[in-house]
Every structure is written in C-alpha cells, then in structure tokens.
Enzyme design. Structure first.
Site, mmCIF file in Angstrom:
data_model
loop_
_atom_site.group_PDB
_atom_site.id
_atom_site.type_symbol
_atom_site.label_atom_id
_atom_site.label_comp_id
_atom_site.label_asym_id
_atom_site.label_seq_id
_atom_site.Cartn_x
_atom_site.Cartn_y
_atom_site.Cartn_z
ATOM 1 N N SER A 40 0.921 -9.732 -0.465
ATOM 2 C CA SER A 40 0.683 -8.159 -0.346
ATOM 3 C C SER A 40 0.856 -7.736 0.952
ATOM 4 C CB SER A 40 -0.714 -7.995 -0.979
ATOM 5 O OG SER A 40 -1.747 -8.495 -0.218
ATOM 6 N N LYS B 238 0.893 -1.154 -0.097
ATOM 7 C CA LYS B 238 0.137 -0.121 -0.039
ATOM 8 C C LYS B 238 0.901 1.253 0.068
ATOM 9 C CE LYS B 238 -4.655 -1.254 0.252
ATOM 10 N NZ LYS B 238 -5.503 -0.575 -0.504
#
Length: 514
Positions: free
Chosen positions: A315, A62
């Site tokens: 992720s 992110k």
C-alpha cells in the site's frame, strides 16, 4: 471531464460498483503492476502476487481516494479549496490531486511531523499548517478551519467517494489476474479494505477478501467484537500508516458485510514481510505497506493453504530511512529464524567454548557478556534457526541437558527492543583487562575458532558480537591481562583475524571499564 454522480450516505453495493467504474482517478493515478514473488511463492507453495501501489506518483494508494472525492466537488467547493489533516500518505495524495485540478489545498500536520514529509506535501503543491502535538489535534484544527473559512474537508477514509476511489484497485486486480483465490488488504481506517471488498463481491464474489491489521492497532477487530466502531485505548506507531484508533462508520459497515476474514500480525512479522518484498521484487515498503503480505504469510500457515493464487496490496513506500535499522534487526525474529536466549554459565576458562560446542554447527548471531562475579556469568545470545518448528525448543533442551539455566527471550518485547543493547556495564570488582576489536570472515566456524584460540587460555571479561549479514563479522572482547603478554600476542597472530587494541578508547573508559 465527466464527474460521477454523488453517492448517498450509505450506498448499496451496486452504487459503489457504478462509482468505482466511473471513477476519475486515472487523471492522476497509475495502473500499478501486479508482480509475482517467485522466491516466496516457492517457499509457501502458493503463487504470491503483490500489487505495487508504491509505484504511484505519491508512492501510496491514498492518491486514488483523495482524487476521487476532490474531482467530484462542485465548482463552488473547488473555488473555496480543500483541507485535510495528515502526517503521511493522505496529505501527499490531497496535495497532488488538488494541485492538478488547480485547487488550493491546506494540510494541517502535527508539530512533530518530520521535515521530509512536510517538504513532500509542499513539493506536490500543498500549503502546510503545523498545529498540535498529535493527529487528533491536527484533525480538530482542520475541521475548525473548514467550518470557519469554507474549505471542504477531505477525510482519509470514511467517505463513500474516497472508498470508491480506493476500490479501483479491485478492478485492476481482477483485470490483471482473473484467477486470484484470495486478496489480502491492509486495514487502518478501513477505506482500502472496504473499497476493494465491495467491488470484488459485486463482480467475482467467489474471491475471498481478507483484511490484515496490526495487533496493536486492531480497530476493526475491536469493532467487530463490539458490533460497532469503538475507540482503542492506544495504538502502536511502528506501522504508522495504519495507526488508527477508531475505524470509520461507513468503512465498518462495508467491512462487516463484505470482508471474508480478518487476521492480525505483530511488528516482527511485518519486518519479515518488508525483507521478503525487498528480496523478491526490490521494493522497499513502509511497515504499513508490508502489512498485507505479513497477513498473507500468517494466513497460509494457519490454514495450511497450498496451490492457490494469493494477492496482497503493497500500500505504500513512504518510509523513514532510519526505520530500516529496526526492520533489519527484527525480520529474522519475524520469520522465526532467530532465537534469543539468556543463559547462565560458570565464570571459568573454557565456558564459552563448551557452550558453543553444545550449539553444534548452529550459527550464533549475537553474543553479549560482561563479567559480573567470580561464580556465574549470564550471557545474552542469539542463534539462527533453519525454520523447523521445534528447533528453538530443541536448542533450549540441549543446553538445559548440558547443565545450563536457560530463559527464552525470543518473544520478550523489552528484551528485543532494549535489553539486548544494554547487557553489561562496569564489572563488580577492579579488573586488569585489555580491550580488542576483531573482524573475521562471516562463515561457519569463525566464532568457534576465535574461542578455541583465545578463550581457553585467558579469561574473557567482556564480549559482544552481532551478525549484520555482511561479509565480515565484528567482535568486541576484553581479556584479563596483567601488562604485556607475549604469549597472548602470539595467539592473536595465530588467530589470523584483523584486530585493533581498543583499551584506550574513551567510550570503553567512560561506560565499561572497571
């Protein structure tokens, strides 16, 4: 520092390519490793590669998208500060990026956000405002404050600059291995999937890009069916990093155009992928971080792939530590390596032993039982599977042929989540019983030896066993005994396992004793 020119509201593929190539993300982000998973590769007969975004400073991808957007703000916007709504990885990415650029950041987080996440945001230099009972209320407050006080709202996924920042992962993937056949990416709001897909299709369109969603948060699948983004009625919270009710408008446009396929997986498959990542590369992924690998494994099985180079994005790794308890319980089910069965057996001496003999040399992973009536007993049992497709049905058939009534609970979510821990209660009639705890070597035949030594001479009125993958197994068992029984004591010694008399244990007295 050079700032890329702003993207239009619906950029072309070429514009996205230019934005990705000019992205300033490496002011704060790392080029993360692409590691081969040797054990899983051998098992799947494909080369499996994992992109380690858990190695970013905020342990998540992110940071890329947040910094790409924040770095592209004009001087007035930077002076006014930025605001975001998040209870997880996006919050930390915004805080670290803004702090590095000397910009004030305010993160609105739901009131229920755990302290560990609040402390992480503050540790990266962000201010925290706790507001609302859930993400939607926090987001509404963040947008309200942005309008009132001039902050720039940094969305978690649905903005061209954010998408371009996430697309830098695609550049790294083809630089690190130009022979990849397929790339699997997790899908929440779609920013990562959109960014990677649009980049890959501009440079190497022969590489297939596949999105992976959880079955209980499949907002992209719902949007593809409807032809436009739609709201899900509810979302599952286990993989909270992808628990998104509605995919973004721009991310949907790109995913629909550039993704080659989408696959969904359940939480058990995600748990199995968490285990695979730990065993192969010693990474401890959060559930959404292991989502892409879970999809890769399912895709290989569905399409019978062999000899390909398959990459997936790990992720994130911002895991609530106590969530590992759930992961550990469910990973065997996700690999189809455990069957959970409800079996009715006669309430008589030797029934346990006969049942285990019917199972043959198979390993029992769990055994729950409590006396209920003089006629029949219903046991909750787990059996480890070797992975053969028909094995679970073979076991059920063998037990049914042996005269037992069997119900398969392996796919029963309530049984797996609740009932397995609630089997038992108080007996239907007063019993004179003694309770013992046992430890024995976790090896083949240990449980069978226990039943052969004790189970054919004295009635077992309570039984619980659960394999935890350690060197020693633990059993809790009660026997119908009238006072001191010298012969029983002799058999306990003959058994050779460590044991303790737990008859006076208050938990037993409060909840289980007759």
């Amino acid at each position: 520092m050079a700032v890329p020119s702003p993207l239009s509201s619906a950029p072309t593929g070429a514009e996205y390519l230019r934005a990705v190539l000019c992205s300033p993300v490496y002011d704060v982000a790392q080029v993360t490793p692409l590691q081969e998973m040797n054990k899983l590769s051998a098992r799947l007969k494909n080369t499996v590669l994992v992109k380690r975004e858990d190695r970013q400073p905020v342990h998540s991808f992110k940071l890329r998208g947040a910094h790409a957007m924040i770095a592209g703000l004009n001087e007035q916007q930077k002076a006014n500060g930025v605001i975001a709504a998040s209870a997880g990885n996006h919050a930390q990415g915004v805080a670290l990026s803004a702090s590095g650029l000397g910009i004030r950041s305010l993160i609105v987080m739901p009131m229920t956000t755990p302290d560990i996440k609040i402390d992480a945001v503050r540790g990266f230099g962000g201010e925290v405002l706790l507001h609302g009972a859930n993400f939607d209320e926090a987001k509404a407050k963040a947008i309200e404050l942005s309008q009132q006080q001039g902050y720039t709202f940094i969305p978690p996924f649905d903005h061209p600059a954010v998408i371009a920042g996430q697309g830098t992962i695609g550049i790294e993937l083809i630089q690190q291995d130009a022979h990849i056949d397929r790339i699997f990416v997790p899908v929440g709001g779609g920013g990562l999937a959109a960014g990677v897909a649009v980049l890959i299709k501009q440079l190497m369109p022969e590489i297939k890009v596949i999105g992976v969603e959880t079955e209980d948060s499949a907002c992209l699948v719902a949007a593809l069916k409807a032809g436009q983004p739609v709201d899900l009625d509810r979302v599952g919270l286990f993989a909270d990093g992808v628990a998104v009710k509605r995919i973004g408008d721009e991310t949907f446009r790109l995913c629909r155009e550039y993704l080659d396929d989408v696959i969904t997986v359940d939480s058990d498959a995600i748990c199995a992928a968490v285990k695979d990542l730990f065993e192969d590369v010693r990474a401890i992924a959060e559930p959404s971080g292991a989502l892409a690998l879970a999809g890769l494994k399912k895709y290989v099985q569905q399409h019978n792939l062999q000899g390909e180079r398959l990459a997936c994005v790990l992720s994130g790794a911002n895991l609530n530590f106590h969530g590992l308890r759930y992961v550990s319980e469910r990973c065997e089910l996700g690999e189809k390596r455990e069957a959970l069965l409800a079996v009715t057996i006669p309430e008589q001496k030797g029934s346990f032993l006969k049942f285990c003999q019917l199972l043959g040399g198979r390993s029992v992973t769990e055994f729950n039982y409590r006396y209920a009536s003089d006629k029949n007993a219903c046991i909750f049992v787990g059996v480890r599977l070797t992975g053969e497709q028909s094995e679970r049905q073979d076991i059920i058939s063998e037990l049914q042929n042996g005269g037992y009534q069997v119900v398969d609970l392996s796919d029963d979510e309530m049984a797996k989540l609740h009932v397995r821990y609630m089997v038992g209660g108080r007996p239907a009639k007063p019993l004179s019983e003694k309770l013992y705890s046992f430890e024995f070597p976790e090896s083949g035949g240990a449980l069978l030896k226990f039943l052969q030594t004790l189970g054919t001479f004295w009635n077992i009125s309570l039984f619980h066993y659960r394999s935890h993958g350690t060197d020693y197994g633990r059993v809790l068992a009660a026997f119908e005994l009238a006072g001191h029984d010298a012969e029983f004591e002799q058999h306990l010694k003959q058994l050779g396992y460590d044991y303790h008399d737990e008859t006076d244990n208050p938990a037993f007295r409060f909840f289980l004793a007759g």
